[in-house]
Design an enzyme around this catalytic site. Structure first.
Site: not given
Length: 253
Positions: A146, A161, A165, A196
């Site tokens: 990411s 997160y 990543k 998404t």
């Protein structure tokens, strides 16, 4: 264009039921690959259009990549159904949490690590073992990192997160070095903001995301698809251990 063809090859995509994983599945199939997906949810109905649209084989397996038992069982059934064929693996399954660093709990962080790091790592490991056993000449593993592995994301509170990543991007060249002797290439993709089901949970951040991108909009999953097909194909035959950032310019200003 023959370098981009995946005709006769077999691909496995985790998290392929929706979002980027679903787009990757369609892109790989359009390039000619048979596609299997692992996910904990039923795939979007468009997944089943793959076979009739591109004249390839497509299969879905209900697999939880955070569970060793589920992952190994999924691979065992996949090997049986596809006669041990595997040339391309795209570990795309991942989750995020929008929480302040000072409020994150151990359990919440553990969930992210279990899926984003351990699930991805052991998916790649099992895929590599299958590629080695079948002697593929076109082995390619495309890890999904990411842009959050490159920057502190301005609009979201996602320290955990970012860490998971970052682990993905960091492990990529190390795994690539070890698998080079088997002719297996390992690269990663770092998407930016993508429309998404996951990002739909943050409609209040959409305007900020659009303003952060040089292009002035967030990506659709299909905007990331081309990088995946490129890394899976012989068009990138001299690339390994690399990361491609597809973020509309967010990390560049």
């Amino acid at each position: 264009m023959s370098k981009f063809s995946l005709r006769g090859r077999t691909a496995l995509v985790t998290g392929g039921a929706r979002g980027c994983g679903l787009a990757f599945s369609h892109g790989l199939a359009e390039a000619g690959a048979n596609v299997a997906i692992f996910d904990v949810i039923e795939p979007d109905p468009t997944f089943y259009d793959i076979e009739k649209n591109w004249n390839v084989r497509a299969a879905y397996y209900k697999v939880d990549v955070s569970s060793q038992e589920s992952l190994e069982s999924g691979f065992a059934q996949f090997r049986k159904d596809f006669n041990n064929a595997l040339d391309i693996c795209v570990p795309c399954a991942g989750i995020n949490r929008h929480l302040p660093f000072l409020e994150f709990t151990y359990e919440q962080h553990h969930d992210l690590v279990s899926i984003n790091v351990l699930g991805l790592y052991f998916t790649a490991q099992l895929a590599a073992k299958q590629m080695i056993s079948n002697g593929t000449k076109h082995g390619s593993i495309v890890l999904v990192a990411s842009m959050a592995s490159h920057i502190a994301v301005r609009s979201q509170l996602c320290s955990a997160y970012c860490g998971t990543k970052g682990a993905v991007r960091s492990m990529c060249p190390a795994i690539a070095k070890e698998l080079a002797e088997y002719g297996i290439r390992v690269n990663s993709i770092s998407p930016g903001y993508v429309r998404t089901e996951m990002t739909a949970a943050f409609p209040h951040l959409l305007q900020s995301w659009e303003s952060e991108a040089m292009i002035g909009r967030i990506a659709e999953p299909e905007d990331i698809m081309g990088a995946c097909v490129f890394l899976a194909s012989d068009a990138s035959a001299y690339m390994t251990g690399q990361d491609i950032v597809v973020d509309g310019g967010v990390t560049r200003w």
